[in-house]
Structure formats: structure tokens, C-alpha cells
Design an enzyme around this catalytic site. Structure first.
Site, mmCIF file in Angstrom:
data_model
loop_
_atom_site.group_PDB
_atom_site.id
_atom_site.type_symbol
_atom_site.label_atom_id
_atom_site.label_comp_id
_atom_site.label_asym_id
_atom_site.label_seq_id
_atom_site.Cartn_x
_atom_site.Cartn_y
_atom_site.Cartn_z
ATOM 1 N N SER A 130 0.818 -1.218 0.000
ATOM 2 C CA SER A 130 0.000 0.000 0.000
ATOM 3 C C SER A 130 0.850 1.265 0.000
ATOM 4 O O SER A 130 0.552 2.217 -0.713
ATOM 5 C CB SER A 130 -0.885 0.028 1.252
ATOM 6 O OG SER A 130 -1.663 -1.116 1.357
ATOM 7 N N ALA A 132 4.531 1.383 -0.076
ATOM 8 C CA ALA A 132 5.833 1.357 -0.752
ATOM 9 C C ALA A 132 5.963 0.080 -1.567
ATOM 10 O O ALA A 132 5.134 -0.829 -1.477
ATOM 11 C CB ALA A 132 6.950 1.449 0.289
ATOM 12 N N ASP A 282 4.012 -5.485 14.133
ATOM 13 C CA ASP A 282 3.352 -5.820 12.859
ATOM 14 C C ASP A 282 3.847 -7.186 12.378
ATOM 15 O O ASP A 282 4.237 -7.350 11.222
ATOM 16 C CB ASP A 282 3.663 -4.742 11.820
ATOM 17 C CG ASP A 282 2.682 -4.749 10.646
ATOM 18 O OD1 ASP A 282 1.597 -5.344 10.801
ATOM 19 O OD2 ASP A 282 2.998 -4.181 9.599
#
Length: 541
Positions: A130, A132, A282
Site C-alpha cells: 500500500s 511502498a 506488525d
């Protein structure tokens, strides 16, 4: 342009019938009427479940909304479980931009032609997301690297879409139950997160910190950052070679020890949270690889360090004690810790909170230990605490998300994973270290030089403090005297008001007995005396 974007959003909302996500009976009548008139309502039918339709709509709306869906999936304290599970499947299905454009961005950021910067630069992207996309390259010294480049124009798109999201969040606040979901807060949290991810210098610093913290353990490998080639929109990292953690078949074919791999994931998480207070937040399967050069002792490889979390020393302590209390099923202590930490109001009745926690946890503990989801247990605890006005703790939300990712990975690799058995000894040792002599010695070593440097100033500071205390004592005495005087004046004023009210009452009674048309001669001597006394009370200051 904003108007056209808004029209596209309206089209997608109708195409996937997202209007059904709202409780029409709870909407103001005029909004319900507009939904009823909405033309796409009569064209499309709501075929799939609500979570799936929301996911498909976000994918159709593009990279910013996909990223929003990914972050929203972590807010299980706000979403139904089925919807959160569906949003967790969101992937960055974004078409790559041209390699020549990426090359131009690299040259602009680094100020040199690509041929001077790299011996090789592959214009074909290795991956596209989204925010890079990534290209492979080779440095002049032969090092293999990956070059991460921010998508051109994405910040402008983000800011435009976030404005529209805020507008929609404002509309949600018109719904009676909408404020409970705190839509504006969720959008603002998303805005902060995604704008941080646009700064690749920040991501590089996160990666370097995680690498420094974990390199000696040998359980997690974070790629080297090449700082001389890194700028705000360009990040150059060591290229890693590993098996995606989701590629179970390849891991099986390599005779990977899944038990060790799963337990190492848990150990990495707890080490980052409690030892380092800096954790990768993440850790979804796309960001985790496995080094199988030694399949008996496999090593994780972590990439994409754009989102990290941190806990204060106080939060670490309260969280560790909470988890240990859970392990021991000491629900009263769990409730007590929530109050002590300030996560719930100080006036919360601990006994009532304890009963609510027990009602949530006991059914879970009846299952076999290998079937208990620790992440979901924490989520249900926080959902229960919200009924007692628990304020949102952003650091704990990130922690929940990461724990769910780690536990999900562990169970996927090794279904018999006993998270409790792996985590409990670690937590017990950590808590002991925080209160034992070892911690005292560490604090002495850590802060001793600073304390010694400040020691010569201590006599002056003590003297100044005593003077300030004396001044405060004098001021306090003066304030008490003034308050006493004010109270006396207030007391006198109240007595004066009461006297005058009494006197007025007497005069009214006399007038009632002797109407104005009568002459004053009709008053008796006693009435004259009572009237004069009443008048005196009124005139007396």
C-alpha cells in the site's frame, strides 16, 4: 477531485451493501429515509456476510482503505469477532508502479544517478504494498540489498482519504450507538500510524534498534540498515533469504523443528515486551521468514519495522503481574491491579470487577490448556473492563494485536503449543528481577554515576527545599487565618440575613393585623414595641 472520490466511495458502499452494517432501527428517521431512497439498494443484494463485504469494499477502494482495514482488524475491542477475523485476511493487493518511477525517486533522494549508487538495480519490483514497493539491487562492493521506495503521491492520497474518513466518522456519531465505537478516535489513530510509515528514516531506526536488542539471542534476525543509502522516502536493507513462515510445506520438507520454532516465537515476544520494552508490532505472516540453515534450531527473520510498540516500566510491571495472576486464576488480584494501574477508575468496586472477570475467564479455563487462546483471553478481559469505564490504552491495543499474531503463528506451526508453559517461567523470573537485590544492583550501576554527579549539589538543594517549606508553612498559616476570617464574616452575614428575615416577618404580621387604611393609633403598645424592635433588626448593620 474530492467530489469524484466521494462519489466512488458512495458507489462502493452501495455495491457491497455496507448500509446493512448499520442498525436502521437505531438511526435518525431522516438517515433511514435516505438509505431507503438509495438507488443502489434496489440493484445489489447483500449476498455475503457483513465482514466479507466490508473487506471486499476496502480492497476495491484502494491502498489507503486496505491499510485502514488492516489496522481496524486489530481493534477487536470495537468490532464483532467475525468482522475482525475477516479483516485480518486483508493483504496489500496493490498494483506496482513503474520501476522507472522508483529509480527517479531513488536518484532524487540520494542525489546521484542509479549507476553510481548500485552495481545492479532491478526495475522489476520484488513486492508491492500500500505504502511502498521493494526492488532488489547490488551495491558496488557486491552486497545484495533491497531498496524500499515510498509510492509516489501516496501522502496526498492518504490525506485526502483521511479527510473523507473523518467526515464519515462524524456522520457515525449521529447514530445512537456510534459514539461507543469512537469512530473519530479510530480514524485519528490510523492517520498517525500511516503517516509514521511514510518516514523510512523512522523505520530504519526501528529496525536498527530491534537488531541491536536481539542479535545476541540468536532467535530473531533483523536485516542490516545501510544508512548512507537511506533517506525519508528510500530505505536500503540487507537482502535476506528465508522461507516465508506461512510456507508450511517447505518447512516440513526441510525437517524443521516446529516445536522449537513455535516456542521461540513466544520467547521473542516476551523478551521484546518485558526485557527491551520495544517490540515489533506488525508481525503478520508476510513480515516473518524462517532461516532453516539449521532446521533443528530454526531462526526467525523479521522485516518491515514500520510499526513498533513500547511499554513504560509501570505498564510492564502491572501487565506481568496481571498475566501471572491469570496463570494462578487469582481474579481478585487481576481486578486490584487494574485499579492500582489507573486503567479503570479508582472508585471501581473491586469485588464486582472480580466477579465480572471470573465470569469471563472460568469457562475458558475449563478447556485443555493447549486450546486456550491467550490473546483472545486478554481481549475479553479488556472488553469486560470497558464496562467498568476502562480508558483506551493505545500501548495495550498494539500489544494485543502482536500477541494475537504471535500466538496465531505459533499455533499454525505447532498446534500443541502451550503458551502458558512457555511464558510463565519467563514472567516469574522477570517479576523477581524487578524487586530483588539484582534489580537494586542494576539500578545502582545504571544511575550511580548520575547520583554521584548530583551529590555536591544536595546540601544546597536540601537547604533551598527547607526554605521553600518554611515559606509554604508561613503562607499556609496566613491562608488559614484568612479562611477563618472569611468564615467569621460569612457567619455574621448569615446571622444578619436571618435577623432581617425575622424582622420582615414580624412587620408583615403586624400589617396583617392592622391594614394600611387603619390609623397607627389602633396599634397597641405591645404592637408598637414589636414593630420598633423589628425595624431595629432591619436597620442594624
Amino acid at each position: 477531485m474530492n467530489f469524484l472520490r466521494a462519489l466512488r466511495i458512495i458507489w462502493v458502499v452501495g455495491r457491497y451493501r455496507l448500509d446493512t452494517l448499520l442498525q436502521h432501527q437505531a438511526l435518525p428517521w431522516f438517515i433511514s429515509f435516505l438509505f431507503w431512497l438509495f438507488p443502489l439498494r434496489w440493484v445489489f443484494r447483500a449476498k455475503d456476510n457483513e465482514g466479507r463485504r466490508l473487506r471486499l469494499a476496502l480492497e476495491r477502494l484502494g491502498p489507503v482503505f486496505i491499510k485502514f482495514g488492516q489496522i481496524l482488524s486489530t481493534r477487536r475491542d470495537l468490532l464483532p469477532e467475525e468482522m475482525a477475523d475477516e479483516l485480518a485476511y486483508l493483504q496489500d493487493r496493490v498494483a506496482p508502479f513503474a520501476g522507472e518511477v522508483a529509480q527517479r525517486i531513488v536518484e532524487q533522494q540520494l542525489g546521484k544517478p542509479i549507476a553510481e549508487l548500485f552495481a545492479e538495480f532491478d526495475l522489476q519490483p520484488l513486492a508491492s504494498a500500500s505504502i511502498a514497493q521493494v526492488h532488489t539491487a547490488t551495491l558496488s562492493n557486491g552486497d545484495k540489498v533491497v531498496v524500499k521506495v515510498i509510492r509516489p503521491g501516496i501522502e496526498k492520497v492518504i490525506r485526502k482519504d483521511v479527510r473523507l474518513m473523518k467526515m464519515m466518522a462524524g456522520l457515525m456519531n449521529l447514530i445512537p450507538d456510534g459514539k461507543r465505537l469512537r469512530p473519530l478516535e479510530v480514524v485519528e489513530e490510523f492517520e498517525r500510524t500511516i503517516l509514521d510509515e511514510l518516514d523510512l528514516l523512522r523505520e530504519g531506526a526501528n529496525a536498527a534498534t530491534l537488531r541491536r536488542n536481539t542479535i545476541d539471542d540468536g532467535k530473531l534476525y533483523v536485516p542490516v540498515v545501510y544508512w548512507e543509502y537511506t533517506r525519508k522516502q528510500v530505505l536500503v536493507l540487507e537482502r535476506i533469504y528465508g522461507v516465508p513462515v506461512s510456507d508450511i510445506e517447505t518447512l516440513k520438507a526441510s525437517n524443521t523443528n516446529f516445536k522449537v520454532l513455535a516456542e521461540r516465537g513466544v520467547e521473542i515476544f516476551f523478551s521484546q515486551v518485558f526485557r527491551d520494552s520495544f517490540f515489533h508490532a506488525d508481525m503478520h505472516p508476510g513480515n516473518v521468514f524462517v532461516d532453516i540453515s539449521n532446521p533443528d534450531i530454526p531462526k526467525y527473520i523479521g522485516i518491515d519495522c514500520g510499526i513498533v510498540g513500547s511499554l513504560s516500566r509501570e505498564d510492564q510491571s502491572y501487565l506481568a503481574q496481571n498475566l501471572l495472576a491469570f496463570f494462578n486464576r487469582d481474579y481478585y488480584r487481576v481486578a486490584e491491579l487494574h485499579v492500582e494501574s489507573g486503567w479503570v477508575p479508582a472508585n471501581t468496586r473491586v469485588n464486582e470487577f472480580e466477579a465480572a472477570i471470573r465470569s469471563v475467564c472460568e469457562p475458558i479455563f475449563e478447556k485443555p490448556i493447549s486450546e486456550i487462546s491467550f490473546g483472545l483471553l486478554l481481549i475479553r478481559l479488556f472488553q469486560t473492563a470497558r464496562r467498568f469505564d476502562m480508558s483506551v490504552q493505545p500501548q495495550l491495543v498494539l500489544l494485543q494485536k502482536t500477541l494475537l499474531n504471535i500466538e496465531g503463528l505459533g499455533r499454525q506451526l505447532y498446534p500443541q503449543l502451550d503458551l502458558w508453559k512457555t511464558a510463565k517461567p519467563f514472567l516469574e523470573n522477570w517479576v523477581k528481577e524487578q524487586v530483588g537485590p539484582k534489580r537494586f544492583v542494576q539500578a545502582l550501576v545504571q544511575h550511580g554515576p548520575s547520583w554521584l554527579a548530583k551529590a555536591p549539589q544536595m546540601p544546597d538543594l536540601i537547604h533551598e527545599t527547607l526554605l521553600q517549606m518554611r515559606k509554604l508553612g508561613t503562607a499556609d498559616e496566613r491562608l488559614r487565618s484568612e479562611l477563618l476570617l472569611l468564615k467569621q464574616q460569612e457567619h455574621r452575614a448569615n446571622r444578619r440575613v436571618l435577623r432581617r428575615i425575622f424582622a420582615v416577618g414580624v412587620l408583615i404580621a403586624l400589617m396583617w393585623q392592622a391594614p394600611l387604611q387603619d390609623t397607627l393609633a389602633n396599634l397597641s403598645a405591645g404592637q408598637w414595641l414589636a414593630g420598633l424592635v423589628a425595624l431595629g433588626f432591619i436597620l442594624w448593620p
